[in-house]
Motif scaffolding. Structure first.
Motif, PDB file in Angstrom:
ATOM      1  N   GLN A 124      -8.829   0.665  -5.191  1.00 55.09           N
ATOM      2  CA  GLN A 124      -8.483  -0.652  -4.661  1.00 55.09           C
ATOM      3  C   GLN A 124      -7.867  -0.551  -3.270  1.00 55.09           C
ATOM      4  O   GLN A 124      -8.073  -1.429  -2.434  1.00 55.09           O
ATOM      5  CB  GLN A 124      -7.522  -1.363  -5.612  1.00 55.09           C
ATOM      6  CG  GLN A 124      -7.350  -2.839  -5.340  1.00 55.09           C
ATOM      7  CD  GLN A 124      -8.610  -3.640  -5.631  1.00 55.09           C
ATOM      8  OE1 GLN A 124      -9.042  -3.760  -6.773  1.00 55.09           O
ATOM      9  NE2 GLN A 124      -9.204  -4.195  -4.587  1.00 55.09           N
ATOM     10  N   SER A 125      -7.146   0.530  -3.009  1.00 55.06           N
ATOM     11  CA  SER A 125      -6.614   0.735  -1.657  1.00 55.06           C
ATOM     12  C   SER A 125      -7.745   1.029  -0.677  1.00 55.06           C
ATOM     13  O   SER A 125      -7.776   0.488   0.442  1.00 55.06           O
ATOM     14  CB  SER A 125      -5.609   1.888  -1.646  1.00 55.06           C
ATOM     15  OG  SER A 125      -4.461   1.592  -2.433  1.00 55.06           O
TER      16      SER A 125
ATOM     17  N   LEU B 121     -16.590   8.765   1.917  1.00 50.89           N
ATOM     18  CA  LEU B 121     -16.839   7.895   3.072  1.00 50.89           C
ATOM     19  C   LEU B 121     -15.621   7.772   3.981  1.00 50.89           C
ATOM     20  O   LEU B 121     -15.753   7.559   5.186  1.00 50.89           O
ATOM     21  CB  LEU B 121     -17.269   6.507   2.598  1.00 50.89           C
ATOM     22  CG  LEU B 121     -18.627   6.423   1.897  1.00 50.89           C
ATOM     23  CD1 LEU B 121     -18.854   5.030   1.333  1.00 50.89           C
ATOM     24  CD2 LEU B 121     -19.754   6.793   2.862  1.00 50.89           C
ATOM     25  N   THR B 122     -14.424   7.903   3.392  1.00 48.70           N
ATOM     26  CA  THR B 122     -13.200   7.803   4.183  1.00 48.70           C
ATOM     27  C   THR B 122     -12.642   9.174   4.565  1.00 48.70           C
ATOM     28  O   THR B 122     -11.564   9.275   5.134  1.00 48.70           O
ATOM     29  CB  THR B 122     -12.119   7.004   3.420  1.00 48.70           C
ATOM     30  OG1 THR B 122     -11.878   7.618   2.144  1.00 48.70           O
ATOM     31  CG2 THR B 122     -12.564   5.568   3.194  1.00 48.70           C
TER      32      THR B 122
ATOM     33  N   LEU C 272       0.826  -1.205   0.000  1.00 45.93           N
ATOM     34  CA  LEU C 272       0.000   0.000   0.000  1.00 45.93           C
ATOM     35  C   LEU C 272       0.863   1.259   0.000  1.00 45.93           C
ATOM     36  O   LEU C 272       0.588   2.221  -0.731  1.00 45.93           O
ATOM     37  CB  LEU C 272      -0.916   0.002   1.224  1.00 45.93           C
ATOM     38  CG  LEU C 272      -2.074  -0.985   1.222  1.00 45.93           C
ATOM     39  CD1 LEU C 272      -2.717  -1.037   2.602  1.00 45.93           C
ATOM     40  CD2 LEU C 272      -3.112  -0.629   0.160  1.00 45.93           C
ATOM     41  N   LEU C 273       1.903   1.263   0.817  1.00 48.35           N
ATOM     42  CA  LEU C 273       2.776   2.434   0.881  1.00 48.35           C
ATOM     43  C   LEU C 273       3.587   2.601  -0.395  1.00 48.35           C
ATOM     44  O   LEU C 273       3.782   3.722  -0.876  1.00 48.35           O
ATOM     45  CB  LEU C 273       3.706   2.324   2.091  1.00 48.35           C
ATOM     46  CG  LEU C 273       3.005   2.388   3.458  1.00 48.35           C
ATOM     47  CD1 LEU C 273       4.006   2.169   4.576  1.00 48.35           C
ATOM     48  CD2 LEU C 273       2.289   3.729   3.635  1.00 48.35           C
TER      49      LEU C 273
ATOM     50  N   ALA D 129      -3.545   2.387   3.817  1.00 45.72           N
ATOM     51  CA  ALA D 129      -4.451   2.403   2.665  1.00 45.72           C
ATOM     52  C   ALA D 129      -4.877   3.812   2.293  1.00 45.72           C
ATOM     53  O   ALA D 129      -5.297   4.052   1.153  1.00 45.72           O
ATOM     54  CB  ALA D 129      -5.676   1.543   2.955  1.00 45.72           C
ATOM     55  N   LEU D 130      -4.790   4.760   3.221  1.00 38.17           N
ATOM     56  CA  LEU D 130      -5.203   6.142   2.976  1.00 38.17           C
ATOM     57  C   LEU D 130      -4.042   7.041   2.558  1.00 38.17           C
ATOM     58  O   LEU D 130      -4.255   8.218   2.259  1.00 38.17           O
ATOM     59  CB  LEU D 130      -5.850   6.728   4.239  1.00 38.17           C
ATOM     60  CG  LEU D 130      -7.021   5.946   4.842  1.00 38.17           C
ATOM     61  CD1 LEU D 130      -7.512   6.648   6.105  1.00 38.17           C
ATOM     62  CD2 LEU D 130      -8.140   5.776   3.845  1.00 38.17           C
ATOM     63  N   HIS D 131      -2.849   6.489   2.503  1.00 37.37           N
ATOM     64  CA  HIS D 131      -1.664   7.317   2.275  1.00 37.37           C
ATOM     65  C   HIS D 131      -1.733   8.039   0.932  1.00 37.37           C
ATOM     66  O   HIS D 131      -1.906   7.419  -0.120  1.00 37.37           O
ATOM     67  CB  HIS D 131      -0.407   6.445   2.331  1.00 37.37           C
ATOM     68  CG  HIS D 131       0.866   7.221   2.245  1.00 37.37           C
ATOM     69  ND1 HIS D 131       1.159   8.261   3.091  1.00 37.37           N
ATOM     70  CD2 HIS D 131       1.934   7.111   1.398  1.00 37.37           C
ATOM     71  CE1 HIS D 131       2.346   8.752   2.786  1.00 37.37           C
ATOM     72  NE2 HIS D 131       2.832   8.083   1.768  1.00 37.37           N
TER      73      HIS D 131
END
Length: 410
Positions: A257-258, A335-336, A205-206, A276-278
């Protein structure tokens, strides 16, 4: 979202399935007609749409009963799992071990997980073996390579400035591979390899969202210090990225996808990794606010003001109509809460883009989205809509339900 998912699932498990799977083979499985992306990824994406619609009571039975849709969906899941190389010694009809197969395994296993109570023990065992095989393969990589110590790369550009894959960000490959790891860790929290899957998921993810400024950042995310672990970058400091030798908005929104990891962990009542939010906020800001030159002079952002139209600064080689790709991403960002400080908000863009998606679907009676080939040239275009709709619907369901928001990040 209900309308998009219901229509897409109805088309895929209805007319599309009927046209492609007309009989059982002697071993009792349907004929996938190959082992490539068309033969495996497409039915796996269809299964995600169908299972999501069925288990959330979103399925539209006007042309095919829910019971018959469930039989067809079961056929897709059990055949895909049985044909994976972890369960199949026949080299002529097995799949797995390719550059994209972790994603196909993710789709298949996700559909199977949602349908778990309706599956027989053999299919469950096949799903587990398939996902474990693909997840374990990914844990063999290091801070430069996706798998092993050679081959597929984690970065487009190395730390020393060397461009390994010109015009081809590795962001999408990294985060779809991470998806398989996130699902394995969520489905099998007591498996002896879960810790390895969890760590590798965070690493990918990162790496997917790494930008030049991260290489000297003192920040640590989920236990990984960016400046010491990252060995390259995939996006620019402004949040844009290149794919197909151009600055490509469609691959910027592939960070969906993240963000799907929120619902994957949420279904297991667990928090998803903050990794996942990076840099999602930065990429979204580049879609909404960053000006790009227009051919005739002046500038425009990728998102056109008060319009569902998308501006592609260097063109789009995939076609002309992709409102749901962006509406899907808008909803996930909203949503995030990754649109903080960005105006207009993601919710406003979601309405524009998804209303345009509904307009495309309104042209047909069977639930499909696309007409002319040039609208979207990908042969799995309807399946991509279905898979996105299923995963985003699940994200929305977890965020807004009677027990409260279950999207959590740690």
């Amino acid at each position: 979202m209900t309308a998009v998912l219901a229509g897409s699932a109805r088309y895929l498990i209805g007319p599309w399935y009927a046209a492609n799977y007309t009989h059982y083979l002697p071993d009792g499985y349907i004929d996938l007609k190959g082992t490539d992306e068309r033969a495996v990824r497409l039915p796996a994406m269809a299964a995600v749409a169908a299972t999501t619609a069925l288990v959330t009571d979103t399925y539209d039975p006007r042309t095919l009963s829910a019971a018959n849709a469930a039989v067809r969906t079961h056929n897709l899941i059990r055949t895909l799992a049985a044909r994976h190389r972890a369960n199949n010694t026949n080299t002529g009809n097995r799949w797995g071990g390719g550059w994209q197969t972790a994603l196909w395994a993710y789709y298949t296993a996700l559909a199977g997980w949602l349908f778990w109570d309706q599956l027989d023990a053999t299919t469950r065992d096949h799903l587990v073996a398939m996902l474990v095989w693909e997840a374990d393969r990914l844990t063999t990589g290091n801070s430069v390579h996706l798998i092993g110590t050679s081959g597929d790369q984690l970065y487009m550009t190395r730390r020393n400035g060397t461009v390994v894959t010109p015009g081809d960000s590795k962001a999408e490959e990294d985060n779809w591979s991470a998806a398989a790891l996130s699902l394995a860790a969520s489905m099998m929290p007591s498996h002896p390899n879960t810790a390895r899957w969890t760590r590798r998921n965070i690493e990918l993810l990162l790496a997917a969202a790494a930008r030049p400024a991260d290489l000297t950042s003192s920040a640590s995310i989920n236990g990984i210090r960016l400046s010491s672990w990252l060995q390259g970058t995939n996006i620019a400091d402004d949040g844009t990225l290149e794919n197909h030798a151009r600055l490509h908005p469609l691959y910027m929104v592939a960070f969906d996808q993240s963000l799907y990891q929120g619902f994957v962990f949420g279904l297991a009542n667990r928090a998803a990794p903050r990794a996942a939010l990076h840099n999602i906020n930065r990429t979204y800001a580049a879609l909404v606010d960053k000006p790009f030159p227009l051919p005739g002079g002046g500038t425009s952002p990728i998102y056109r003001v008060n319009s569902a139209e998308i501006y592609y600064p260097e063109g789009n080689d995939w076609g002309t109509h992709f409102p749901f790709y962006f509406g899907n991403f808008d909803l996930l960002v909203s949503l995030t809460r990754q649109d903080q400080g960005i105006s207009p908000s993601a919710a406003e863009w979601e309405r524009l883009h998804n209303n345009a998606q509904l307009s495309l679907m309104s042209r047909f009676t069977d639930g499909r989205t696309y007409g002319a080939a040039e609208e979207n040239t990908y042969y799995g275009r309807e399946h991509r809509i279905g898979a996105m709709a299923g995963q985003t619907y699940l994200t929305l369901f977890l965020a807004r339900n009677s027990t409260g928001n279950r999207l959590r990040w740690t």
